[in-house]
Design a protein around this motif. Structure first.
Motif, mmCIF file in Angstrom:
data_model
loop_
_atom_site.group_PDB
_atom_site.id
_atom_site.type_symbol
_atom_site.label_atom_id
_atom_site.label_comp_id
_atom_site.label_asym_id
_atom_site.label_seq_id
_atom_site.Cartn_x
_atom_site.Cartn_y
_atom_site.Cartn_z
ATOM 1 N N PRO A 1 0.947 -1.045 -0.124
ATOM 2 C CA PRO A 1 -0.053 0.132 0.168
ATOM 3 C C PRO A 1 0.841 1.140 0.085
ATOM 4 N N ARG A 2 2.013 1.340 0.410
ATOM 5 C CA ARG A 2 2.943 2.310 0.430
ATOM 6 C C ARG A 2 3.696 2.533 -1.021
ATOM 7 N N VAL A 3 3.566 1.491 -1.830
ATOM 8 C CA VAL A 3 4.231 1.584 -3.016
ATOM 9 C C VAL A 3 3.367 1.824 -4.255
ATOM 10 N N GLY A 4 3.604 2.655 -4.725
ATOM 11 C CA GLY A 4 2.930 2.899 -6.170
ATOM 12 C C GLY A 4 3.804 2.244 -7.336
ATOM 13 N N ALA A 5 3.053 1.590 -8.399
ATOM 14 C CA ALA A 5 3.915 1.051 -9.296
ATOM 15 C C ALA A 5 3.397 1.139 -10.855
ATOM 16 N N LEU A 6 4.218 1.253 -11.825
ATOM 17 C CA LEU A 6 3.841 1.037 -12.798
ATOM 18 C C LEU A 6 4.719 0.053 -13.530
ATOM 19 N N VAL A 7 4.073 -1.046 -14.001
ATOM 20 C CA VAL A 7 4.935 -2.364 -14.249
ATOM 21 C C VAL A 7 4.564 -2.658 -15.644
ATOM 22 N N GLU A 8 5.980 -2.662 -16.502
ATOM 23 C CA GLU A 8 5.584 -3.208 -18.015
ATOM 24 C C GLU A 8 4.556 -2.535 -18.672
ATOM 25 N N GLY A 9 4.511 -1.230 -18.635
ATOM 26 C CA GLY A 9 3.184 -0.657 -19.291
ATOM 27 C C GLY A 9 2.081 -0.452 -18.478
ATOM 28 N N PRO A 10 1.296 0.354 -18.922
ATOM 29 C CA PRO A 10 -0.246 0.529 -18.224
ATOM 30 C C PRO A 10 -1.028 -0.677 -18.472
ATOM 31 N N ALA A 11 -2.108 -1.014 -17.853
ATOM 32 C CA ALA A 11 -3.072 -2.210 -18.371
ATOM 33 C C ALA A 11 -4.679 -1.496 -17.926
ATOM 34 N N ILE A 12 -5.314 -1.507 -18.724
ATOM 35 C CA ILE A 12 -6.755 -0.903 -18.700
ATOM 36 C C ILE A 12 -7.931 -1.848 -18.915
ATOM 37 N N TYR A 13 -8.983 -1.461 -18.291
ATOM 38 C CA TYR A 13 -10.087 -2.209 -18.542
ATOM 39 C C TYR A 13 -10.804 -1.408 -19.629
ATOM 40 N N PRO A 14 -10.817 -1.813 -20.873
ATOM 41 C CA PRO A 14 -11.161 -0.853 -22.197
ATOM 42 C C PRO A 14 -12.710 -0.454 -22.108
ATOM 43 N N PHE A 15 -13.232 -1.382 -21.370
ATOM 44 C CA PHE A 15 -14.679 -1.202 -21.318
ATOM 45 C C PHE A 15 -15.332 -0.128 -20.169
ATOM 46 N N LEU A 16 -14.200 0.306 -19.288
ATOM 47 C CA LEU A 16 -14.473 1.176 -18.399
ATOM 48 C C LEU A 16 -13.739 2.337 -18.685
ATOM 49 N N SER A 17 -14.504 3.512 -18.167
ATOM 50 C CA SER A 17 -13.754 4.791 -18.263
ATOM 51 C C SER A 17 -12.553 4.921 -17.614
ATOM 52 N N ILE B 1 0.444 6.059 -14.501
ATOM 53 C CA ILE B 1 0.970 6.781 -13.632
ATOM 54 C C ILE B 1 0.076 7.291 -12.715
ATOM 55 N N ALA B 2 -1.172 7.661 -13.042
ATOM 56 C CA ALA B 2 -2.158 7.948 -12.044
ATOM 57 C C ALA B 2 -2.430 6.975 -11.101
ATOM 58 N N ASN B 3 -2.848 5.757 -11.609
ATOM 59 C CA ASN B 3 -3.072 4.615 -10.831
ATOM 60 C C ASN B 3 -1.803 4.488 -9.664
ATOM 61 N N ALA B 4 -0.485 4.709 -10.024
ATOM 62 C CA ALA B 4 0.568 4.722 -9.033
ATOM 63 C C ALA B 4 0.590 5.937 -7.968
ATOM 64 N N LEU B 5 -0.267 7.014 -8.145
ATOM 65 C CA LEU B 5 -0.198 7.999 -7.360
ATOM 66 C C LEU B 5 -1.554 8.206 -6.740
ATOM 67 N N LEU B 6 -2.571 6.992 -6.565
ATOM 68 C CA LEU B 6 -3.633 7.107 -5.850
ATOM 69 C C LEU B 6 -3.574 7.369 -4.427
ATOM 70 N N PRO C 1 -0.619 8.696 -1.289
ATOM 71 C CA PRO C 1 0.603 9.077 -0.625
ATOM 72 C C PRO C 1 1.628 7.746 -0.633
ATOM 73 N N ARG C 2 2.434 7.846 -1.517
ATOM 74 C CA ARG C 2 3.491 6.736 -1.387
ATOM 75 C C ARG C 2 4.716 7.059 -0.846
ATOM 76 N N ASP C 3 5.488 5.962 -0.261
ATOM 77 C CA ASP C 3 6.867 6.096 0.284
ATOM 78 C C ASP C 3 7.812 5.832 -0.917
ATOM 79 N N LEU C 4 7.209 4.991 -1.748
ATOM 80 C CA LEU C 4 8.246 4.531 -2.960
ATOM 81 C C LEU C 4 7.236 4.255 -4.246
ATOM 82 N N LEU C 5 7.972 4.696 -5.210
ATOM 83 C CA LEU C 5 7.484 4.615 -6.507
ATOM 84 C C LEU C 5 8.235 3.851 -7.528
ATOM 85 N N ILE C 6 7.610 2.857 -8.055
ATOM 86 C CA ILE C 6 8.463 1.833 -8.996
ATOM 87 C C ILE C 6 8.095 2.219 -10.147
#
Lengths: 318, 282
Positions: A79-95, A149-154, A156-161
């Motif tokens: 929970p204290r780590v925000g991450a973007l791993v190997e590109g973003p992944a999305i649910y295409p049918f959601l906003s 990137i926004a997902n990683a910032l949901l 306050p994080r101590d560590l961002l990967i």
């Protein structure tokens, strides 16, 4: 040292079949640093990140993240780590907004009461507010990247990967990401960023590690890594004279380009040996009556160092 | 030192992920289309019987001949018709998609990094498939009763045992029927969820799941295999006739519940064993 590290691995190894994708990795990411994680394609960067985040198990070795063992303390650390791993992944049918709401709901520790506000703040921070209600399948590559990137910032994080945070972004987006990382680092967040864009790393990072074929080939502050030969280049019509002055200062002259003899062109360059200051060179040149058009002192670029460490070839390490 | 508290934050709702899963599942166009297709089954049956008035020939699926006397039977007829193929097909799609679908989108890694917790995510995913099974059965029965009431005379329902029941009792029987059929599908959904943990290609998991339902029914039809029949997860799929007797015989309900529970335990354990240890590389 141990308690100060945001990430610390010792002997971290991952074996796929007969291939050692990550081989005996000892990595220390100091808290508060912006840490550049470099390496050619297939060098084991993403595999390392997957092990850090508990997505893949290590074959051997240990990981400590934010002072706790991983993946043992995964539930309290992630929970204290925000991450973007190997590109973003999305649910295409959601906003875009619904995508973030869902990923935030997945975090058992994320307070529901502030969910919408935090999602909107994260969208705002990456400049996606205007497209928040749009279905994500209509997003461009850069917009998906921003959503990631926004997902990683949901929270306050101590560590961002951040794995390749600038991938697919336009020049403005790249600049925004750079300033975003700077502002996060200024707030005290440790940022662990992998990238192929060496100029980005050079502008952003305080520390760097370089991987090649699963092994760590360099590890330290940016200055330590770049500390190679510093060279001085003199642009002058009196090249021969300048070459003589530099030789008298015991500076080893560079081999001239093919076809030229030393000093026949309009510039001379030499390695700036330790102890010889640029101003000493300038004074000596002027005293010898050399007409100096320009004098520059440059260290090795990160790219030159990177290629020296990981090889010239175009082959992906298999 | 840390700004984000590691312990469970006040205001964090442990069921938020389940809510999100259900909202995502039922807002998805594919889910709505499948429920719509299931709703078409009773509608087509009712229209066909109404137009041809051939319901009294004594042939065809169970309850078909009862429809012209009492439109309330449309729901049960449609359920009987849907059990062998349509219900397993739609539930196979949802259950096969649970983990493999997230893996193929890449969202699985973000859910796990959130962190959703592998066990919790698997449980939520399975519950989503189970809720879909209930919704699917309910849609067939409810739409069937609705269209039946619209096209045919309705009145007190005569049970298989000859007794006649009123509207309130009938509603209870309809609910029990929905409960029985959706419960019958829980073991199957567990199998689908397990298969879904084996692959990152959702279509493969869906197809394999649906094929298993067909294979189990074929085995159940071969008398040479009668020794294994009671152990097949499809064996009690049609044993809901007991719910239309007076008094209700609970034997088949209980027997089926035990059988489905067994499948849930076995395939649930396999799914947990697989999903909590495997590397997520998608």
């Amino acid at each position: 040292m141990t308690t100060d590290a945001a990430i610390e691995t010792s002997g971290l190894t991952k074996i796929f079949g007969r291939q050692r994708a990550v081989d005996d990795l000892d990595l220390t990411v100091p808290r508060g640093s912006v840490f550049g994680f470099l390496g050619p394609n297939g060098s084991g960067k993403t595999t390392t990140i997957r092990m850090l985040l508990g997505l893949a198990g290590a074959s051997s070795g240990e990981i400590r993240m934010l002072g706790a063992p991983m993946p043992g303390a995964l539930r309290s650390v992630l929970p204290r780590v925000g991450a973007l791993v190997e590109g973003p992944a999305i649910y295409p049918f959601l906003s875009g907004r619904a995508n973030l709401l869902r990923l935030d709901a997945a975090d058992l520790h994320a307070p529901s009461a502030t969910r919408r506000a935090r999602v909107d703040a994260a969208l705002d921070r990456v400049g996606l507010s205007h497209a928040a209600q749009k279905k994500a399948h209509a997003y461009s590559l850069g917009m998906k990247q921003r959503l990631g990137i926004a997902n990683a910032l949901l929270r306050p994080r101590d560590l961002l990967i951040l794995d390749e945070p600038s991938n697919g972004l336009d020049p403005q987006g790249t600049r925004e990401v750079r300033s975003l990382i700077r502002s996060l680092a200024a707030e005290g967040t440790t940022v662990f960023v992998s990238s192929h864009l060496l100029s980005e790393i050079e502008q952003l990072c305080s520390h760097v590690a370089v991987m090649s074929a699963g092994r760590l080939v360099a590890h330290g502050t940016l200055e330590e890594l770049r500390r190679g030969e510093v060279r001085v280049t003199v642009r002058t019509p009196d090249a021969a004279n300048a070459a003589r002055v530099l030789t008298e200062l015991n500076l080893p002259l560079d081999e001239p380009a093919s076809g030229d003899t030393a000093g026949s062109g309009d510039s001379v360059s030499a390695v700036l040996v330790d102890g010889v200051l640029p101003e000493t060179v300038t004074a000596a040149l002027v005293a010898a009556g050399v007409r100096v058009r320009g004098l520059s002192v440059a260290g090795e670029t990160l790219e030159e160092r990177f290629v020296a460490l990981t090889g010239e070839g175009f082959d992906v390490a298999g | 030192m840390s700004r984000a508290e590691p312990a469970r934050a006040p205001g964090a709702r442990p069921f938020a992920l389940l809510g999100s899963e259900l909202a995502t599942l039922f807002r998805r166009r594919r889910t709505i289309a499948m429920l719509g297709a299931l709703a078409l089954v009773p509608i087509l049956i009712a229209i066909a019987v109404r137009v041809t008035s051939a319901g009294s020939s004594g042939r065809g699926p169970a309850f078909l001949s009862d429809i012209t006397q009492n439109g309330l039977f449309v729901g049960f007829t449609a359920l009987t018709v849907s059990i062998p193929l349509f219900l397993p097909l739609t539930i196979g799609v949802v259950a096969g998609d649970t983990i493999a679908g997230e893996a193929s989108l890449g969202t699985l890694r973000y859910l796990l990094v959130a962190p959703a917790g592998r066990l919790r995510l698997l449980g939520v995913k399975y519950l989503g498939a189970a809720v879909f099974a209930i919704a699917a059965s309910a849609v067939i029965v409810v739409v069937g009763i609705g269209i039946g009431a619209l096209l045919f005379p309705i009145g007190p329902v005569t049970l298989l045992s000859g007794d006649t029941i009123g509207a309130g009792d009938f509603a209870l029987r309809a609910l029990l029927m929905i409960g029985y059929v959706s419960m019958s599908l829980l073991g199957f959904a567990a199998i689908g969820t397990f298969i879904s943990t084996l692959t990152t290609v959702p279509v493969g998991a869906m197809a394999a799941t649906v094929v298993l339902a067909a294979a189990s029914q074929i085995m159940d039809a071969l008398p040479q295999l009668s020794a294994v029949h009671p152990w097949l997860f499809t064996h009690d799929w049609f044993a809901f006739g007991d719910l239309l007797r007076n008094p209700i015989s609970w034997d088949s309900y209980a027997q089926n519940a035990v059988l489905q529970l067994g499948y849930i335990v076995v395939f649930g354990s396999l799914a947990i064993g697989r999903f909590t240890t495997t590397d997520v590389l998608s």
